[in-house]
Design a protein around this motif. Structure first.
Motif, PDB file in Angstrom:
ATOM      1  N   VAL A   1     -40.811 -16.659  28.059  1.00  0.00           N
ATOM      2  CA  VAL A   1     -41.769 -17.182  27.380  1.00  0.00           C
ATOM      3  C   VAL A   1     -42.659 -16.027  26.560  1.00  0.00           C
ATOM      4  O   VAL A   1     -42.472 -14.967  26.698  1.00  0.00           O
ATOM      5  N   ALA A   2     -43.751 -16.762  25.642  1.00  0.00           N
ATOM      6  CA  ALA A   2     -44.128 -15.805  24.649  1.00  0.00           C
ATOM      7  C   ALA A   2     -44.890 -14.530  25.231  1.00  0.00           C
ATOM      8  O   ALA A   2     -44.892 -13.340  24.652  1.00  0.00           O
ATOM      9  N   SER A   3     -45.783 -14.636  26.688  1.00  0.00           N
ATOM     10  CA  SER A   3     -46.418 -13.885  26.973  1.00  0.00           C
ATOM     11  C   SER A   3     -45.540 -12.657  27.616  1.00  0.00           C
ATOM     12  O   SER A   3     -46.063 -11.334  27.663  1.00  0.00           O
ATOM     13  N   ASP A   4     -44.068 -12.676  27.650  1.00  0.00           N
ATOM     14  CA  ASP A   4     -43.482 -11.726  28.129  1.00  0.00           C
ATOM     15  C   ASP A   4     -43.242 -10.696  27.404  1.00  0.00           C
ATOM     16  O   ASP A   4     -42.902  -9.393  27.619  1.00  0.00           O
ATOM     17  N   TRP A   5     -43.582 -11.022  25.955  1.00  0.00           N
ATOM     18  CA  TRP A   5     -43.429  -9.649  24.818  1.00  0.00           C
ATOM     19  C   TRP A   5     -44.526  -8.786  25.178  1.00  0.00           C
ATOM     20  O   TRP A   5     -44.259  -7.414  24.699  1.00  0.00           O
ATOM     21  N   ARG A   6     -45.389  -9.123  25.939  1.00  0.00           N
ATOM     22  CA  ARG A   6     -46.486  -7.980  26.351  1.00  0.00           C
ATOM     23  C   ARG A   6     -45.857  -6.870  27.249  1.00  0.00           C
ATOM     24  O   ARG A   6     -46.479  -5.732  27.402  1.00  0.00           O
ATOM     25  N   GLN A   7     -44.765  -7.424  28.071  1.00  0.00           N
ATOM     26  CA  GLN A   7     -44.314  -6.467  29.137  1.00  0.00           C
ATOM     27  C   GLN A   7     -43.325  -5.396  28.534  1.00  0.00           C
ATOM     28  O   GLN A   7     -42.606  -4.520  29.118  1.00  0.00           O
ATOM     29  N   VAL A   8     -42.728  -5.636  26.923  1.00  0.00           N
ATOM     30  CA  VAL A   8     -41.657  -4.759  26.478  1.00  0.00           C
ATOM     31  C   VAL A   8     -42.205  -3.495  26.189  1.00  0.00           C
ATOM     32  O   VAL A   8     -43.159  -3.079  25.542  1.00  0.00           O
ATOM     33  N   ARG A   9     -41.270  -2.765  26.682  1.00  0.00           N
ATOM     34  CA  ARG A   9     -41.539  -1.044  26.561  1.00  0.00           C
ATOM     35  C   ARG A   9     -40.465  -0.602  25.631  1.00  0.00           C
ATOM     36  O   ARG A   9     -39.351  -1.124  25.660  1.00  0.00           O
ATOM     37  N   PRO A  10     -40.737   0.805  24.863  1.00  0.00           N
ATOM     38  CA  PRO A  10     -39.681   1.106  24.076  1.00  0.00           C
ATOM     39  C   PRO A  10     -38.530   1.601  24.879  1.00  0.00           C
ATOM     40  O   PRO A  10     -38.476   2.262  25.799  1.00  0.00           O
ATOM     41  N   ALA A  11     -37.462   0.999  24.609  1.00  0.00           N
ATOM     42  CA  ALA A  11     -35.891   1.628  25.225  1.00  0.00           C
ATOM     43  C   ALA A  11     -35.702   3.143  24.784  1.00  0.00           C
ATOM     44  O   ALA A  11     -35.958   3.553  23.683  1.00  0.00           O
ATOM     45  N   PRO A  12     -35.580   3.750  25.946  1.00  0.00           N
ATOM     46  CA  PRO A  12     -35.324   5.129  25.506  1.00  0.00           C
ATOM     47  C   PRO A  12     -33.898   5.543  24.885  1.00  0.00           C
ATOM     48  O   PRO A  12     -32.937   4.688  24.877  1.00  0.00           O
ATOM     49  N   VAL A  13     -33.934   6.328  23.936  1.00  0.00           N
ATOM     50  CA  VAL A  13     -32.639   6.849  23.256  1.00  0.00           C
ATOM     51  C   VAL A  13     -31.594   7.163  24.068  1.00  0.00           C
ATOM     52  O   VAL A  13     -30.351   7.000  23.984  1.00  0.00           O
ATOM     53  N   GLY A  14     -31.752   7.491  25.570  1.00  0.00           N
ATOM     54  CA  GLY A  14     -30.752   7.622  26.324  1.00  0.00           C
ATOM     55  C   GLY A  14     -30.253   6.380  26.941  1.00  0.00           C
ATOM     56  O   GLY A  14     -29.447   6.286  27.835  1.00  0.00           O
ATOM     57  N   ALA A  15     -30.483   5.135  26.583  1.00  0.00           N
ATOM     58  CA  ALA A  15     -30.189   3.785  27.121  1.00  0.00           C
ATOM     59  C   ALA A  15     -28.683   3.731  26.672  1.00  0.00           C
ATOM     60  O   ALA A  15     -27.931   3.916  25.759  1.00  0.00           O
ATOM     61  N   ALA A  16     -27.910   3.086  27.616  1.00  0.00           N
ATOM     62  CA  ALA A  16     -26.446   2.822  27.554  1.00  0.00           C
ATOM     63  C   ALA A  16     -25.920   2.202  26.109  1.00  0.00           C
ATOM     64  O   ALA A  16     -24.926   2.757  25.418  1.00  0.00           O
ATOM     65  N   PHE A  17     -26.734   1.404  25.464  1.00  0.00           N
ATOM     66  CA  PHE A  17     -26.353   0.591  24.423  1.00  0.00           C
ATOM     67  C   PHE A  17     -26.559   1.494  23.095  1.00  0.00           C
ATOM     68  O   PHE A  17     -25.774   1.531  22.024  1.00  0.00           O
ATOM     69  N   TYR A  18     -27.571   2.483  23.159  1.00  0.00           N
ATOM     70  CA  TYR A  18     -27.824   3.498  22.210  1.00  0.00           C
ATOM     71  C   TYR A  18     -26.749   4.316  22.135  1.00  0.00           C
ATOM     72  O   TYR A  18     -26.055   4.832  21.152  1.00  0.00           O
ATOM     73  N   GLN A  19     -26.504   5.085  23.319  1.00  0.00           N
ATOM     74  CA  GLN A  19     -25.568   5.973  23.569  1.00  0.00           C
ATOM     75  C   GLN A  19     -24.107   5.673  23.065  1.00  0.00           C
ATOM     76  O   GLN A  19     -23.463   6.456  22.567  1.00  0.00           O
TER      77      GLN A  19
END
Length: 305
Positions: free
Chosen positions: A69-87
Motif C-alpha cells: 500500500v502507498a503508506s509502505d513507502w514511508r518505511q523504505v530505507r536506502p539499501a546498503p552498497v553491501g546488499a547482495a543484489f548490488y555486490q
C-alpha cells in the motif's frame, strides 16, 4: 583511432575516423547472472564490433520492506552498497572491466529511482504516487540515496560511467507538475552525486511521448532517446541537450528485419542527418533478445562505408 579514442573524441564533439556505434539487449535467462553473464558480454562485444559496451543489470533493486500500500513507502530505507543484489552486479562489472577495460569504454545500467521503485514494488509506483505522493516521494528519496552510492561504486569497480535509464517521463503517466516534483528531483540526486566521477555517463530517456525538454538540464556526457517515437530529431536533440547524442535506429525496425543492404542504407541516412561530430549510432532502446547479431555488426560496420 581505436574504440576508446573514437568514443572519447565523439564525446568531446571532435572529428572521428568514423561514427562510433553501440547497441544492447537483454541476454537469455541462462546468461543474466554470474560467470555466464560476464561471458555473454565478452562474446557479444567480440561478435559485433561495437565501440562501447553497455553492461546489463538484471539485479533489480530490493527494498527493506514489502510494499503493498502507498503508506509502505514511508518505511523504505536506502539499501546498503553491501546488499547482495548490488555486490553481484559489482562483481560482474569488475570481471568485464578486467577483460575489456583496455579495449573499450564500459557503461553500466542504473535504473532511475522511479524504475527501481517499480522493481521493488511490483510496478506500483505510478498508482501509489497518485494516491499518496508524499509517502512515495519519501521512499524514492531513500532509493535515490542508495543508487547514488552504488553508482559511485560501479565506477570504482571499473565502469567508465553509468547508463542512467530514466523512466516515468511519459506525458500520459504524470502531469508535468508531478514529474517535476516527485520524479525529477530523485533522478538528480543520483546524477549530481557522480557528475564529477567517471568519463561517460549516458542518459537514456525511456519510452515514447516523453516531455524531453524537462531532461535538458540533467547531468551527463551524452543522451539517448527514442528518436523514431518522439518528436525530436537527432540534430534537434544536439541543440536541446547541448551535448553529444546517441541513437537513430528504430529498435524494432530495419535492424531487426534486415536485410543487411537496408540496414546499411538506413545508417547512411541517419549519419547524413545527424552529422559526424557529437554523434554515436545506436537504437531507440533495448533490442530484442533474439536479434540476429549479424544485423548489429552490419549496422556497426556501415558507419565505416
Amino acid at each position: 583511432m581505436n574504440k576508446i579514442e573514437r568514443v572519447r573524441a565523439a564525446l568531446r564533439g571532435e572529428e572521428v575516423d568514423h561514427v562510433p556505434a553501440s547497441f544492447w539487449f537483454h541476454f537469455p535467462d541462462a546468461h543474466k547472472h554470474g560467470k555466464a553473464m560476464v561471458q555473454a558480454h565478452l562474446d557479444y562485444f567480440q561478435a559485433t564490433g561495437i565501440d562501447f559496451l553497455k553492461v546489463m543489470n538484471e539485479h533489480h533493486y530490493e527494498a527493506n520492506v514489502e510494499i503493498k500500500v502507498a503508506s509502505d513507502w514511508r518505511q523504505v530505507r536506502p539499501a546498503p552498497v553491501g546488499a547482495a543484489f548490488y555486490q553481484a552486479q559489482l562483481d560482474e562489472i569488475k570481471q568485464i572491466a578486467d577483460r575489456l577495460g583496455d579495449e573499450t569504454l564500459i557503461v553500466t545500467t542504473i535504473f532511475n529511482p522511479y524504475s527501481s521503485g517499480n522493481h521493488a514494488s511490483g510496478k506500483l509506483v505510478t498508482h501509489h504516487l497518485k494516491e499518496d505522493p508524499q509517502a512515495v516521494s519519501q521512499g524514492l528519496a531513500a532509493i535515490a540515496e542508495s543508487l547514488a552510492v552504488f553508482s559511485e561504486a560501479c565506477i570504482q569497480a571499473g565502469a567508465s560511467g553509468i547508463y542512467f535509464a530514466a523512466q516515468g517521463g511519459e506525458e500520459e503517466r504524470f502531469t508535468e507538475e508531478q514529474f517535476l516534483r516527485y520524479i525529477k528531483p530523485h533522478d538528480l540526486t543520483v546524477l549530481n552525486a557522480i557528475k564529477d566521477s567517471g568519463e561517460f555517463h549516458l542518459l537514456h530517456i525511456c519510452r515514447e511521448r516523453v516531455r524531453l525538454p524537462l531532461y535538458a538540464d540533467y547531468p551527463g556526457h551524452a543522451v539517448n532517446w527514442a528518436v523514431t517515437k518522439n518528436d525530436l530529431s537527432l540534430a534537434e536533440g544536439k541543440k536541446l541537450f547541448q551535448r553529444p547524442v546517441i541513437g537513430g535506429l528504430d529498435d524494432r525496425g530495419v535492424i531487426i528485419s534486415g536485410p543487411i543492404e537496408r540496414i546499411q542504407a538506413a545508417v547512411g541516412q541517419i549519419i547524413a542527418g545527424a552529422g559526424t561530430r557529437g554523434f554515436m549510432l545506436g537504437a531507440d532502446c533495448t533490442l530484442p533478445t533474439d536479434i540476429n547479431l549479424d544485423h548489429i555488426r552490419a549496422a556497426v560496420e556501415a558507419t565505416q562505408i
